[in-house]
Design an enzyme around this catalytic site. Structure first.
Site, mmCIF file in Angstrom:
data_model
loop_
_atom_site.group_PDB
_atom_site.id
_atom_site.type_symbol
_atom_site.label_atom_id
_atom_site.label_comp_id
_atom_site.label_asym_id
_atom_site.label_seq_id
_atom_site.Cartn_x
_atom_site.Cartn_y
_atom_site.Cartn_z
ATOM 1 N N ASP A 114 31.076 12.934 -87.325
ATOM 2 C CA ASP A 114 32.381 12.544 -87.887
ATOM 3 C C ASP A 114 33.384 13.643 -87.563
ATOM 4 O O ASP A 114 33.794 14.415 -88.430
ATOM 5 C CB ASP A 114 32.237 12.344 -89.404
ATOM 6 C CG ASP A 114 33.505 11.792 -90.041
ATOM 7 O OD1 ASP A 114 34.468 11.493 -89.307
ATOM 8 O OD2 ASP A 114 33.549 11.682 -91.283
ATOM 9 N N TYR A 142 29.779 18.041 -87.943
ATOM 10 C CA TYR A 142 31.095 18.078 -88.605
ATOM 11 C C TYR A 142 30.924 17.553 -90.044
ATOM 12 O O TYR A 142 31.654 16.664 -90.486
ATOM 13 C CB TYR A 142 32.136 17.248 -87.844
ATOM 14 C CG TYR A 142 32.203 17.531 -86.357
ATOM 15 C CD1 TYR A 142 33.020 18.538 -85.847
ATOM 16 C CD2 TYR A 142 31.437 16.787 -85.457
ATOM 17 C CE1 TYR A 142 33.076 18.797 -84.474
ATOM 18 C CE2 TYR A 142 31.494 17.041 -84.088
ATOM 19 C CZ TYR A 142 32.311 18.039 -83.601
ATOM 20 O OH TYR A 142 32.367 18.281 -82.254
ATOM 21 N N CYS A 177 54.534 5.070 -95.885
ATOM 22 C CA CYS A 177 53.870 3.752 -95.839
ATOM 23 C C CYS A 177 54.659 2.827 -94.927
ATOM 24 O O CYS A 177 55.336 1.907 -95.387
ATOM 25 C CB CYS A 177 53.764 3.157 -97.242
ATOM 26 S SG CYS A 177 52.856 4.190 -98.399
ATOM 27 N N CYS A 183 38.272 8.927 -86.993
ATOM 28 C CA CYS A 183 39.600 8.589 -87.522
ATOM 29 C C CYS A 183 40.609 8.436 -86.389
ATOM 30 O O CYS A 183 41.797 8.276 -86.627
ATOM 31 C CB CYS A 183 40.068 9.669 -88.509
ATOM 32 S SG CYS A 183 40.209 11.320 -87.772
ATOM 33 N N GLU A 188 28.974 22.613 -89.918
ATOM 34 C CA GLU A 188 30.427 22.577 -90.152
ATOM 35 C C GLU A 188 31.007 23.966 -89.884
ATOM 36 O O GLU A 188 30.375 24.982 -90.162
ATOM 37 C CB GLU A 188 30.685 22.155 -91.610
ATOM 38 C CG GLU A 188 32.100 22.323 -92.112
ATOM 39 C CD GLU A 188 33.107 21.487 -91.345
ATOM 40 O OE1 GLU A 188 34.150 22.050 -90.975
ATOM 41 O OE2 GLU A 188 32.856 20.283 -91.135
ATOM 42 N N CYS A 235 55.781 6.864 -106.621
ATOM 43 C CA CYS A 235 54.983 6.692 -105.406
ATOM 44 C C CYS A 235 53.835 5.743 -105.732
ATOM 45 O O CYS A 235 53.210 5.850 -106.788
ATOM 46 C CB CYS A 235 54.448 8.035 -104.933
ATOM 47 S SG CYS A 235 53.366 7.891 -103.486
ATOM 48 N N GLN A 283 37.204 12.771 -98.468
ATOM 49 C CA GLN A 283 37.925 11.558 -98.032
ATOM 50 C C GLN A 283 38.941 11.168 -99.099
ATOM 51 O O GLN A 283 38.611 11.087 -100.279
ATOM 52 C CB GLN A 283 36.943 10.413 -97.823
ATOM 53 C CG GLN A 283 36.095 10.554 -96.568
ATOM 54 C CD GLN A 283 36.828 10.142 -95.294
ATOM 55 O OE1 GLN A 283 38.007 9.812 -95.311
ATOM 56 N NE2 GLN A 283 36.124 10.184 -94.183
#
Length: 471
Positions: free
Chosen positions: A401, A331, A86, A428, A352, A179, A302
């Site tokens: 995607d 995809y 992070c 992404c 896919e 975490c 996701q």
């Protein structure tokens, strides 16, 4: 043991100017070269000690702070700065969103060089911590020692660790106590497993010598409250394996799916391994708008469930379906977007490359009683051709995607050939998305853009673009 001494340049009173790629901030050295510095925030004024010099840039670390940025905040995690997960936890969330939107805009303008509409504001995540539904931890018998530990006189006899790989060090694991990425009972499961393994002398993996017993731990959670735990063992030790798995099952009866893998190969990916069910069922269920999706140990889903729902709603909104359209979902993964938009479409075709993902998609469609979705396995650049389109119908809308590398040029060529009215491009990686938009610019105009923050406290950002055929 003496440490190697190298000539390192120190730059004094350097102002951090911007947030750069991969979560590292950017400053300018007195000679005009760029300096990349981790764990600082734009607006900080620091002394920088360099440890790498290249033709056009330096890499360094802040060794002294003269001024703190107004955009700085106190990291909540005790492991911040050592764990590389992070990197933006020391930056206020509104600034994180500013830099993410900025990155998308820069990529689309500089790489894409296409005409752009006014950007819609980035959609921030309601949950800024404890938002991930999947975490993977590594076991190691040679844990990463902090600088404070190395400088102390204390003797550390137990070096077993269960946590994350230190960035750029494949054989070092940072022992994680708490975490802030995954909801309970994630931290409790990990900490109890580590304590039980140490108390019962179960061998932690040694990645250098490639030996040991305990290799990795995967925890998946769902918004429905269901939990999956998978332990990866390096070798079969039946008594020890059953000892640990029985302990986990008894200590955490809320676990829906308890599974294991025996993996003695060089890498720890499980996708080519047999997954064994120890207790419960082989999957957990995720829910979205009344649709249920089964997620097994190898499924792609996701990793921020709540924000994935927001991403899919934007995708559906951009597609603007009326119920009469043939939609192709390229995809498609496990077919989540395809099924999510199906009630607004005449027919949805999902494609896919991963056979297991398509198997999941078909199971989920059957569970959800969706009859207007069809799913096909194949390499996109091979399957997506004229014969396939002739068989299944010309799409009115394409949703795509792709992975981080973007779309293959042959896929783009086929889209341009069949020329659907709309293309909704979810990405992404806005850099490869920008490259692909440039290739489609002659036929398509970008009419809407909206970034979505799926991963608070990190530099990662998703982006949704609507392309409409030029009139």
């Amino acid at each position: 043991m003496s440490r190697k001494v190298t000539n390192k340049i120190v730059f004094n009173h350097i102002k951090v100017l911007d947030a750069g790629a991969k979560g590292v901030s950017v400053a300018k050295a007195p000679d005009g070269k760029v300096v990349f510095i981790p764990n600082v925030v734009p607006g900080d004024v620091v002394d920088v000690q360099t440890f790498k010099k290249r033709k056009s840039y330096y890499e360094g670390k802040a060794v002294r702070f003269h001024e703190f940025s107004e955009h700085r905040t106190e990291p909540v995690c005790q492991h911040f700065g050592v764990c590389g997960g992070c990197k933006w936890q020391n930056m206020k969330y509104d600034q994180q969103l500013f830099y993410k939107q900025n990155e998308v805009k820069n990529h689309l303008q500089r790489i894409g060089k296409v005409e752009l509409p006014e950007f819609e504001p980035i959609l921030g995540s309601k949950e800024q911590f404890f938002y991930r539904n999947k975490m993977e931890f590594g076991f190691s018998n040679a844990r990463w020692m902090t600088e404070q530990e190395l400088d102390s006189d204390e003797i550390f006899e137990n070096k077993d660790a269960l946590g994350f790989h230190i960035p750029k060090m494949w054989d070092k694991i940072l022992d994680i106590e708490k975490c802030h990425l995954q909801q309970d009972p994630s931290n409790a499961i990990r900490n109890e497993i580590r304590a039980f393994a140490i108390a019962n002398n179960l061998e932690f993996f040694n990645p250098r010598n490639h030996e040991g017993f305990l290799r990795t731990l995967m925890i998946r959670t769902a918004s429905t409250g269901e939990v999956m735990v998978l332990i990866q063992f390096f070798e079969e030790q039946k008594d020890n394996r059953e000892l640990l798995l029985n302990f986990i099952a008894e200590r955490f009866p809320e676990i829906t799916s308890l599974q294991y893998v025996i993996n003695g190969k060089p890498n720890d990916t499980i996708y080519d391994q047999k997954v064994h069910l120890f207790k419960g069922r082989e999957y957990i269920l995720e829910e979205m708008e009344g649709l249920h999706f089964s997620i097994n140990a190898k499924s792609f889903y996701q990793t921020n469930s709540e924000q994935a729902y927001e991403l899919y709603k934007i995708t559906r909104d951009f597609a603007g379906l009326t119920g009469n359209e043939i939609v192709y979902d390229l995809y498609t993964g496990t077919g989540t977007i395809a099924q999510f938009v199906s009630k607004n479409a005449k027919k949805v075709i999902g494609v896919e490359a991963v056979p297991e993902a398509i198997a999941d998609a078909k199971v989920n469609a059957k569970r959800n009683e969706i009859t207007n979705c069809e799913f096909f396995v194949g390499d996109m650049k091979v399957v997506f051709n004229e014969a396939f389109i002739a068989q299944h119908g010309k799409p009115d809308v394409i949703i795509t995607d792709p992975p981080r590398d973007g779309m293959h040029k042959d896929v783009i060529a086929e889209i341009l050939k069949i020329a659907p009215e709309k293309v909704v491009y979810v990405s992404c990686n806005s850099a490869t998305q920008a490259r692909d938009l440039a290739l489609m610019d002659e036929l398509y105009q970008v009419t809407r853009v909206r970034p979505v923050d799926m991963f608070p406290q990190t530099h990662h950002v998703e982006n949704v673009v609507l392309l409409e055929k030029r009139k």
